[in-house]
Structures are given as C-alpha cells and as structure tokens.
Design a protein around this motif. Structure first.
Motif, PDB file in Angstrom:
ATOM      1  N   ASP A  74       2.161   1.190  -2.037  1.00 47.56           N
ATOM      2  CA  ASP A  74       3.309   1.814  -2.712  1.00 47.56           C
ATOM      3  C   ASP A  74       4.576   1.071  -2.298  1.00 47.56           C
ATOM      4  O   ASP A  74       4.557   0.248  -1.392  1.00 47.56           O
ATOM      5  CB  ASP A  74       3.404   3.294  -2.298  1.00 47.56           C
ATOM      6  CG  ASP A  74       4.024   4.162  -3.391  1.00 47.56           C
ATOM      7  OD1 ASP A  74       4.787   3.624  -4.228  1.00 47.56           O
ATOM      8  OD2 ASP A  74       3.754   5.376  -3.394  1.00 47.56           O
ATOM      9  N   ARG A  93      -2.808   9.569   3.579  1.00 44.97           N
ATOM     10  CA  ARG A  93      -1.688   9.561   2.640  1.00 44.97           C
ATOM     11  C   ARG A  93      -1.076  10.946   2.647  1.00 44.97           C
ATOM     12  O   ARG A  93      -1.801  11.948   2.524  1.00 44.97           O
ATOM     13  CB  ARG A  93      -2.184   9.208   1.224  1.00 44.97           C
ATOM     14  CG  ARG A  93      -1.048   8.857   0.261  1.00 44.97           C
ATOM     15  CD  ARG A  93      -0.408   7.539   0.665  1.00 44.97           C
ATOM     16  NE  ARG A  93       0.902   7.352   0.063  1.00 44.97           N
ATOM     17  CZ  ARG A  93       1.127   6.641  -1.039  1.00 44.97           C
ATOM     18  NH1 ARG A  93       0.129   6.056  -1.657  1.00 44.97           N
ATOM     19  NH2 ARG A  93       2.361   6.509  -1.513  1.00 44.97           N
ATOM     20  N   LEU A 109       7.541   1.919  -0.419  1.00 44.36           N
ATOM     21  CA  LEU A 109       8.123   2.969   0.426  1.00 44.36           C
ATOM     22  C   LEU A 109       9.383   2.510   1.140  1.00 44.36           C
ATOM     23  O   LEU A 109      10.106   3.331   1.687  1.00 44.36           O
ATOM     24  CB  LEU A 109       7.094   3.431   1.466  1.00 44.36           C
ATOM     25  CG  LEU A 109       5.791   4.021   0.927  1.00 44.36           C
ATOM     26  CD1 LEU A 109       4.882   4.439   2.070  1.00 44.36           C
ATOM     27  CD2 LEU A 109       6.062   5.201   0.007  1.00 44.36           C
ATOM     28  N   PHE A 110       9.657   1.216   1.160  1.00 40.15           N
ATOM     29  CA  PHE A 110      10.772   0.725   1.972  1.00 40.15           C
ATOM     30  C   PHE A 110      11.986   0.284   1.148  1.00 40.15           C
ATOM     31  O   PHE A 110      13.064   0.124   1.704  1.00 40.15           O
ATOM     32  CB  PHE A 110      10.301  -0.428   2.866  1.00 40.15           C
ATOM     33  CG  PHE A 110       9.220   0.000   3.824  1.00 40.15           C
ATOM     34  CD1 PHE A 110       9.495   0.933   4.805  1.00 40.15           C
ATOM     35  CD2 PHE A 110       7.924  -0.492   3.714  1.00 40.15           C
ATOM     36  CE1 PHE A 110       8.507   1.354   5.688  1.00 40.15           C
ATOM     37  CE2 PHE A 110       6.932  -0.084   4.586  1.00 40.15           C
ATOM     38  CZ  PHE A 110       7.218   0.846   5.566  1.00 40.15           C
ATOM     39  N   GLY A 120      10.300   2.968   8.995  1.00 44.38           N
ATOM     40  CA  GLY A 120      11.050   3.764   8.039  1.00 44.38           C
ATOM     41  C   GLY A 120      11.739   2.868   7.026  1.00 44.38           C
ATOM     42  O   GLY A 120      11.678   1.640   7.139  1.00 44.38           O
ATOM     43  N   ASP A 121      12.389   3.496   6.034  1.00 46.61           N
ATOM     44  CA  ASP A 121      13.053   2.654   5.036  1.00 46.61           C
ATOM     45  C   ASP A 121      14.423   2.162   5.519  1.00 46.61           C
ATOM     46  O   ASP A 121      15.142   1.504   4.784  1.00 46.61           O
ATOM     47  CB  ASP A 121      13.128   3.350   3.668  1.00 46.61           C
ATOM     48  CG  ASP A 121      13.956   4.621   3.684  1.00 46.61           C
ATOM     49  OD1 ASP A 121      14.608   4.905   4.701  1.00 46.61           O
ATOM     50  OD2 ASP A 121      13.939   5.337   2.667  1.00 46.61           O
ATOM     51  N   ASP A 177      -2.817  -3.665   7.674  1.00 48.26           N
ATOM     52  CA  ASP A 177      -1.481  -3.211   7.278  1.00 48.26           C
ATOM     53  C   ASP A 177      -0.740  -4.439   6.767  1.00 48.26           C
ATOM     54  O   ASP A 177      -0.418  -5.334   7.547  1.00 48.26           O
ATOM     55  CB  ASP A 177      -0.781  -2.598   8.494  1.00 48.26           C
ATOM     56  CG  ASP A 177       0.590  -2.014   8.172  1.00 48.26           C
ATOM     57  OD1 ASP A 177       1.211  -2.448   7.181  1.00 48.26           O
ATOM     58  OD2 ASP A 177       1.033  -1.125   8.916  1.00 48.26           O
ATOM     59  N   GLY A 227       7.815   5.472   6.356  1.00 46.98           N
ATOM     60  CA  GLY A 227       6.980   4.922   5.288  1.00 46.98           C
ATOM     61  C   GLY A 227       5.556   4.718   5.761  1.00 46.98           C
ATOM     62  O   GLY A 227       4.628   5.359   5.270  1.00 46.98           O
ATOM     63  N   VAL A 228       5.378   3.843   6.742  1.00 48.22           N
ATOM     64  CA  VAL A 228       4.044   3.598   7.306  1.00 48.22           C
ATOM     65  C   VAL A 228       4.082   3.930   8.801  1.00 48.22           C
ATOM     66  O   VAL A 228       4.870   3.361   9.547  1.00 48.22           O
ATOM     67  CB  VAL A 228       3.591   2.137   7.103  1.00 48.22           C
ATOM     68  CG1 VAL A 228       2.207   1.936   7.712  1.00 48.22           C
ATOM     69  CG2 VAL A 228       3.576   1.780   5.621  1.00 48.22           C
ATOM     70  N   ARG A 274      -4.575  13.000   1.298  1.00 51.83           N
ATOM     71  CA  ARG A 274      -5.830  12.264   1.115  1.00 51.83           C
ATOM     72  C   ARG A 274      -6.170  11.527   2.405  1.00 51.83           C
ATOM     73  O   ARG A 274      -5.295  11.008   3.084  1.00 51.83           O
ATOM     74  CB  ARG A 274      -5.628  11.265  -0.030  1.00 51.83           C
ATOM     75  CG  ARG A 274      -6.852  10.573  -0.538  1.00 51.83           C
ATOM     76  CD  ARG A 274      -6.610   9.944  -1.921  1.00 51.83           C
ATOM     77  NE  ARG A 274      -5.430   9.103  -1.953  1.00 51.83           N
ATOM     78  CZ  ARG A 274      -4.309   9.391  -2.616  1.00 51.83           C
ATOM     79  NH1 ARG A 274      -4.213  10.486  -3.324  1.00 51.83           N
ATOM     80  NH2 ARG A 274      -3.277   8.570  -2.574  1.00 51.83           N
ATOM     81  N   LEU A 277      -1.799  -0.102   3.180  1.00 48.88           N
ATOM     82  CA  LEU A 277      -2.867   0.017   4.172  1.00 48.88           C
ATOM     83  C   LEU A 277      -4.179  -0.202   3.434  1.00 48.88           C
ATOM     84  O   LEU A 277      -4.467   0.486   2.454  1.00 48.88           O
ATOM     85  CB  LEU A 277      -2.853   1.390   4.847  1.00 48.88           C
ATOM     86  CG  LEU A 277      -1.642   1.708   5.727  1.00 48.88           C
ATOM     87  CD1 LEU A 277      -1.684   3.162   6.194  1.00 48.88           C
ATOM     88  CD2 LEU A 277      -1.579   0.772   6.933  1.00 48.88           C
ATOM     89  N   GLU A 283      -4.188   2.133   0.081  1.00 47.32           N
ATOM     90  CA  GLU A 283      -3.000   2.898  -0.301  1.00 47.32           C
ATOM     91  C   GLU A 283      -1.863   1.877  -0.374  1.00 47.32           C
ATOM     92  O   GLU A 283      -1.576   1.195   0.617  1.00 47.32           O
ATOM     93  CB  GLU A 283      -2.665   3.974   0.743  1.00 47.32           C
ATOM     94  CG  GLU A 283      -3.737   5.027   0.958  1.00 47.32           C
ATOM     95  CD  GLU A 283      -3.772   6.091  -0.150  1.00 47.32           C
ATOM     96  OE1 GLU A 283      -2.897   6.056  -1.046  1.00 47.32           O
ATOM     97  OE2 GLU A 283      -4.685   6.936  -0.101  1.00 47.32           O
ATOM     98  N   TYR A 327     -10.723  -0.327  -0.085  1.00 49.08           N
ATOM     99  CA  TYR A 327      -9.959   0.899  -0.346  1.00 49.08           C
ATOM    100  C   TYR A 327      -8.522   0.611   0.069  1.00 49.08           C
ATOM    101  O   TYR A 327      -8.292  -0.089   1.063  1.00 49.08           O
ATOM    102  CB  TYR A 327     -10.509   2.072   0.473  1.00 49.08           C
ATOM    103  CG  TYR A 327      -9.727   3.355   0.279  1.00 49.08           C
ATOM    104  CD1 TYR A 327     -10.036   4.226  -0.761  1.00 49.08           C
ATOM    105  CD2 TYR A 327      -8.661   3.681   1.121  1.00 49.08           C
ATOM    106  CE1 TYR A 327      -9.311   5.397  -0.952  1.00 49.08           C
ATOM    107  CE2 TYR A 327      -7.930   4.847   0.936  1.00 49.08           C
ATOM    108  CZ  TYR A 327      -8.262   5.707  -0.107  1.00 49.08           C
ATOM    109  OH  TYR A 327      -7.532   6.851  -0.302  1.00 49.08           O
ATOM    110  N   GLY A 359       4.498  11.036   0.294  1.00 46.42           N
ATOM    111  CA  GLY A 359       4.383   9.625  -0.063  1.00 46.42           C
ATOM    112  C   GLY A 359       4.142   8.702   1.112  1.00 46.42           C
ATOM    113  O   GLY A 359       3.648   7.592   0.938  1.00 46.42           O
ATOM    114  N   ALA A 360       4.512   9.129   2.319  1.00 45.84           N
ATOM    115  CA  ALA A 360       4.288   8.280   3.493  1.00 45.84           C
ATOM    116  C   ALA A 360       2.793   8.057   3.684  1.00 45.84           C
ATOM    117  O   ALA A 360       1.964   8.799   3.144  1.00 45.84           O
ATOM    118  CB  ALA A 360       4.888   8.932   4.736  1.00 45.84           C
ATOM    119  N   MET A 361       2.462   7.015   4.452  1.00 46.80           N
ATOM    120  CA  MET A 361       1.059   6.765   4.772  1.00 46.80           C
ATOM    121  C   MET A 361       0.933   6.498   6.267  1.00 46.80           C
ATOM    122  O   MET A 361       1.922   6.193   6.935  1.00 46.80           O
ATOM    123  CB  MET A 361       0.492   5.614   3.931  1.00 46.80           C
ATOM    124  CG  MET A 361       1.284   4.337   3.944  1.00 46.80           C
ATOM    125  SD  MET A 361       0.581   3.034   2.845  1.00 46.80           S
ATOM    126  CE  MET A 361       1.218   3.464   1.221  1.00 46.80           C
TER     127      MET A 361
END
Lengths: 333, 335
Positions: free
Chosen positions: A200, B213, A202-203, B241-242, A229, B140-141, B190, A215, A198, A196, B217-219
């Motif tokens: 994307d 999630r 994001l950075f 972070g970005d 991760d 972000g994560v 989610r 993840l 996630e 599974y 959009g962050a996880m």
C-alpha cells in the motif's frame, strides 16, 4: 579495446556504472545516449564522456555492449534496439515491469546472439559471496526460513520518475523486491512458488500514486519461506539510503547478515547532518567486470535475463496478492 | 487486602519480587510441589500452601503465575469465590474461554488483570509515547522481533506441550501481537503467517513470521522464535511512520557488557527473560501497577479485552501457518 555505451541516465545507478566502465581494464566508454537531452548532456559533462543525442547514434558506433539505465518500463525498447544492433546488454533492475516485456527482451537477445545480464550487484557484494560460500559448505545446516528487509528512502527526490507509474511500473515493491528475491534464489538454488503480500501507499498519502509500504512472504520450491519488508520506510532525512538485511534461520543456528553496514558515522559540521558514509567494496565494479568478461570469453554472464525475469515475476505476484488478499502461485498464468 | 501468589516458577519468582516492593499483605505462595516453592516462600518468609484450593479461602486477591492451561479453571474459581485476579499471559488457550473468564469476572464484580508485562517495559512505553506525541506521524509499517532459545524447565516442561502452552506462537508472540495492536492503535483485520520447526521436531513450530494488516491500514511484521542458540535473546522494535521512524534493538542498547575469557560452561537461565538495568524491573512495575489500580479503584493500563484481542491474533496466526491461508478476524464482542 572493448567499446561500451550507456543508454539513458534515468536511473540513479548510472553514475556508478559509468565510473565502473571507465575503470574496467581494456574497456572504452564511448558515451551516453539519452532522449532527455538536458539530462544526458549534463550527465556526460559531469562524467567526462561523450553525449549522443539518439540511441541510434550510439549504436551506430558499434558498442560491444551497453548498460541500460532507463526508466523501468522502457527497458524493453532499449534492449531490443541494442540487440538488433548486435550489442550485448546489461540492464538495470527490475528487468521488466511485465512478463511480456521480460520475455521479449530475453527472446530479442537470444535471437541476436548477444548476452542479456540483469544488474543485480548484490550477487557481487563480498558479504553475499561469503554467505553463498558458507551455505555451499553447509556449515550452518539447511536454511529453515528467512527474515529480510530491503528498506529505503523514497528515491523520487533524486529522480521523479520513480513514483510515476507509467515509467516505474510501481513503487517500493517493484523497486526493492527483486534484489532479495534474486539473492535468496541464488543462495538456495531454489525458485519461488508462492507469494503473499500486503502492499500500500502508507508513507506518502496524497503525494504519490504508487506503493510505499510492503510486506511480502515468499515460499520456495524447497519449502523454505522468507519474509521481506520492501518499504520506502526510511524518512527522507535518514542518514543513509537504506538497507539490505537477511536473517537466515538455519538448522544449526542463526546466520545474520547486513550488507550495507560498512559505514562511518559522520556528524557533519558543514551540513549539520548525521551521515552514514560507506567505505564498502564496490560491488558495481565487480558486476561490470563480469559483464565485460562474459563478452570477452563468449559465455553467459553469471546473472542472466532469466534471473531478472524470475525476480520480476515475484514482484508481479506480490502485487496480485496484495489486490486479492490471497497467496498467489508461480509461475503466473 | 490479602494476596496469594499461585505458582512458583519463573513468573512466580518475578512477581514475588514485585509484591515484596508493595505494601500488600502476602498471605503465602501456593505451589503443587514444594521444591522451588519452598525456597521462594522461604526467601520472603511467606507461608507455603500446597494447593490453589488451600490458599483461595485465605485471600482477597490471587496472582496466578501458573501454566496457561490452568488459567481458565483458576480464574473461574477465583471469580466465583469473589477474589480479584491478576493472571499471567496468555489469558487462555481459546477465545471462547477468554470471553467467558471476562464475563464471569464482570458478573462477579471482581477485577481481572492479565499480566501483559511487555506493556510495562520502558522501551515499548517510550515507543508508544513517541507515536502518541506525533513525533513520527501515523504508523505505517511496524516490525517486532522476539527471538530466543527454547525454554526448558526441569520439573514440568509445559512450554513444549502445545496443549498446555499453545506453543511458541501463543506463549511468546502474544506479547508482540499485543504491542503491534497497541502501537498501531488499531485492531487487526487480516493475519498471514508461516512457521517452521528448525531443530525441535517434537514441537509444531519454533520460528514464525507473521504479517498483520490493521483496520486503519497500517501493517506489521512480527517474528517469534525459540530457535536461537543459547543464550541469545534479541528483541527489536521498529515503527515507520509517515513522518519519522523509531528503531530499537536490545542487543545494541546494553549499558554493561561482560566479555569474559572462556571458563567452564556457566549456567544459562531455563527461560529467557529480557533484562536491562533498571531501578525497578518491569515485572515489579506491573505488580505495583496492578496493586495501585486495585486498591485505588483506578483503571488498568492493559485490559483483559486487550489480552483477549492479542490471543485472537495469535490463534489466527497459528491457524494461518497451519493452513497456508490468510485469516480474517471478526470484531471481538464480550457478552
């Protein structure tokens, strides 16, 4: 003397492999071929080796083995060329970016009767070797689950192709998942049966077209689950490239491992930067030595093409899961 | 306003120390058995009541430091009696009960505060401040770990009974589900989780890994454990972070370390509590915040709706771990 060649200097690891080949006893580094002549010529000059302006020219000098350090999506064509020329192959990870490519590489090497080794240097890291020995002795009891990170800086400032999907096949996930997936397969002698994820970007929104955050949860056929991760979440100014950390939660307690912690903290006056400078053993050298030994001894290498394909398949399943938001079973159809 | 503390366990003790630092009139401590309860009330020279029902008429404010399965009935009774309420986390064991508790307090005109104490830990507040100040860009994560040993109480081992505590994923991980949501600045869309029992076959899980999630959009990766060897208690914060990164690990932020020669086995506390030398401990900060907001009619830093959202995530994680399937969260609406 065993003759070795390098096919392409695209990957950032090429320099370390070249140094390892030069240091390996009984090995001659013939040189490096690259279809990017400027890149290849500069690399050859910097590392004191010969530049070949075509792969055919390098292979015509009959190397016993080659190291493939091309962009990810070009591994197959390189491996097929090498195999047809009768050269044993060690290929940078990920072995392939599609199942078809990975299978074709394995088949081509099998047909030619040459070894195909996947470059997973983590297997030769002394800490990983010690962990594997401890697990085999059973002193922590059975592994119940694993919490892993392989986080890094975005490498595209070193090599722009890392974030060009046609050449890389993807971003952080394809760059990082295979290392830990392979290590856990080896530690447990188990295969991943479900993934599974996630995933994307994001950075680096608006900067790159591949993923930078991921993840992943892997489930193995022994029932153990492991999260990973795999993000390019270390800022570009982070004092080291990244990390590999694995917490193994075992029946008898916690086995916490961090593989790139053997560093000096250096506050550089010349650059006004903090750097974590490694003093660790060179696992690349041990890996290259194993490749050479496997050829010399006429046996399969400790890490095979099949190992590379299994790990790559985990990555492909992760991408599929991230699209569907559902767990994905392996093997993939 | 007169305050009554209900419960004299680990949290009753922590809250009592906080109340002693306020100007509140503490009427007494109610406890079902007067073992540790008497000792605690004696420590502060507060009367001891032998039940919740006995103390309720004597007070304007209750501080419920009782096991989770008692929260619903006690909050409902206190609200109906017109008392303001501070209640330990988790708010309840089901989202429906939590909603009803919030709605009942609202209708009764009493204030409800759920003691999500990690919101009052300075390292988490510092992380939130850094994000809010734009120092690391958009999260972000997010990675949060809270890993310790199995809580063990001599009298009533209710933590180990999932019917009473909800289990590790509800009781312990709720802190970090709340933190993840707070630090991400977004609700969860989610949840996917896996859990395992490492050494306590009598409980459904003692270690869990959860992937969240968020709607923005962050996880997040949230790890919770009661499976670490005593006396380990490790909690970690990471926010990538970005435009930057926050890292925290309590095991490397310790100003005082005792490395003693081995002597006879020394006691380890029944329930692992985070601790770092601070002029005022987070539980006291929390009690003072509640008291200040209540007596000066100011908003609470963490709302019952936040506490409910954290419970919803925790329940979804437990469900996902049970089924092996991701769980999509519905937006929460309290009537």
């Amino acid at each position: 003397m065993m003759r070795m060649g390098i096919m392409s200097a695209a990957h950032v690891h090429t320099a370390s492999y070249a140094a390892s080949l030069k240091a390996a006893p009984g090995v001659t580094l013939l040189g490096l071929a690259d279809d990017d002549a400027a890149r290849g010529r500069a690399f050859a000059a910097a590392h004191g080796t010969r530049f070949y302006d075509s792969y055919a020219a390098l292979l015509a000098d009959k190397p016993h083995g080659v190291v493939i350090c091309s962009e990810n999506t070009r591994h197959r064509e390189m491996a097929e060329m090498a195999a047809q020329a009768g050269a044993h192959v060690i290929c940078e990870k990920p072995l392939a970016t599609t199942l078809a490519d990975g299978r074709a590489m394995i088949q081509a090497c099998r047909d030619a009767g040459v070894n195909l080794m996947t470059a997973f240097p983590m297997r030769f890291h002394p800490a990983a070797v010690a962990v594997k020995a401890s697990l085999d002795r059973g002193e922590m009891g059975a592994i119940r689950c694993c919490n892993c990170t392989n986080q890094g800086r975005n490498p595209d400032n070193l090599r722009p192709w890392f974030t060009q999907k046609a050449l890389s096949g993807g971003g952080a996930a394809i760059d990082h998942i295979v290392h830990v997936a392979d290590l856990l397969r080896w530690y447990m002698g188990a295969e991943v049966v479900e993934v599974y994820a996630e995933i994307d970007n994001l950075f680096y929104k608006g900067e790159i077209d591949v993923d930078s955050a991921g993840l992943v949860m892997m489930t193995f056929d022994n029932g153990v689950f492991a999260s990973l991760d795999c993000s390019w979440s270390r800022p570009r100014f982070y004092p080291i490239w990244g990390n590999v950390k694995i917490d193994l939660i075992c029946a008898r307690g916690l086995l916490r491992t961090e593989y790139f912690i053997q560093n000096l903290k250096v506050y550089r006056g010349d650059t006004k930067q903090l750097e974590l400078q490694s003093w660790a053993s060179n696992a690349d050298q041990v890996m290259v030595d194993e490749f050479v030994a496997s050829i010399r001894e006429g046996r399969a290498p400790a890490v095979t093409g099949e190992d590379g394909l299994e790990a790559a398949e985990v990555t492909l399943a992760a991408y599929r899961s991230a699209e569907t938001h559902q767990p994905v079973r392996l093997p993939l159809a | 306003m007169r305050v009554g503390i209900i419960g004299s366990g680990t949290m009753g003790r922590a809250h009592a120390a906080g109340w002693a630092q306020t100007d509140a009139e503490v009427v007494g401590i109610a406890t079902v058995d007067c073992g540790t309860g008497e000792a605690l009330s004696a420590e502060y020279s507060w009367p001891c009541y032998d039940s919740f029902e006995a103390i309720l008429p004597e007070v304007d404010v209750v501080d419920l430091c009782t096991p989770t399965h008692l929260h619903y009935a006690m909050v409902m009774a206190a609200a109906r009696a017109g008392k303001h309420i501070m209640c330990e986390k988790p708010i309840a064991l089901t989202v429906a009960e939590g909603k009803e508790m919030i709605a009942t307090c609202r209708a009764a005109g009493v204030r409800l505060f759920i003691a999500m104490v990690v919101r009052f830990f300075p390292e988490f507040q510092a992380a939130h401040r850094s994000i809010a100040a734009g120092q690391v860009g958009a999260p972000g994560v997010i990675r949060l770990t809270r890993a310790s040993y199995r809580p063990q109480r001599a009298l009533d081992d209710w933590f180990m009974d999932p019917v009473k505590s909800g289990g590790m994923m509800i009781d312990l991980m709720i802190h970090d589900f709340d933190q993840a949501r707070w630090l991400a600045g977004s609700d969860v869309e989610r949840v996917y989780a896996r859990s395992v029992t490492t050494e306590h076959p009598d409980i459904p899980e003692d270690h869990a890994l959860v992937i969240l999630r968020f709607r923005n959009g962050a996880m997040a990766h949230v790890e919770g454990s009661w499976a670490y060897p005593k006396p380990m208690f490790n909690y970690k914060i990471e926010v990538a972070g970005d435009n930057g990164l926050i890292e925290f690990d309590n095991t490397i932020s310790i100003p005082i370390l005792f490395h003693k020669h081995q002597t006879a086995a020394e006691g380890v506390s029944d329930v692992a509590l985070a601790s770092s030398p601070l002029t005022v401990d987070p539980w006291a900060v929390e009690v003072m915040h509640f008291w200040d907001a209540l007596t000066h009619d100011k908003p609470f830093a963490v709302t019952p709706e936040d506490a409910l959202a954290a419970l919803q995530i925790a329940l979804a994680a437990r469900e996902s771990a049970r089924t092996g399937q991701p769980v999509a969260l519905e937006p929460l609406e309290v009537a």
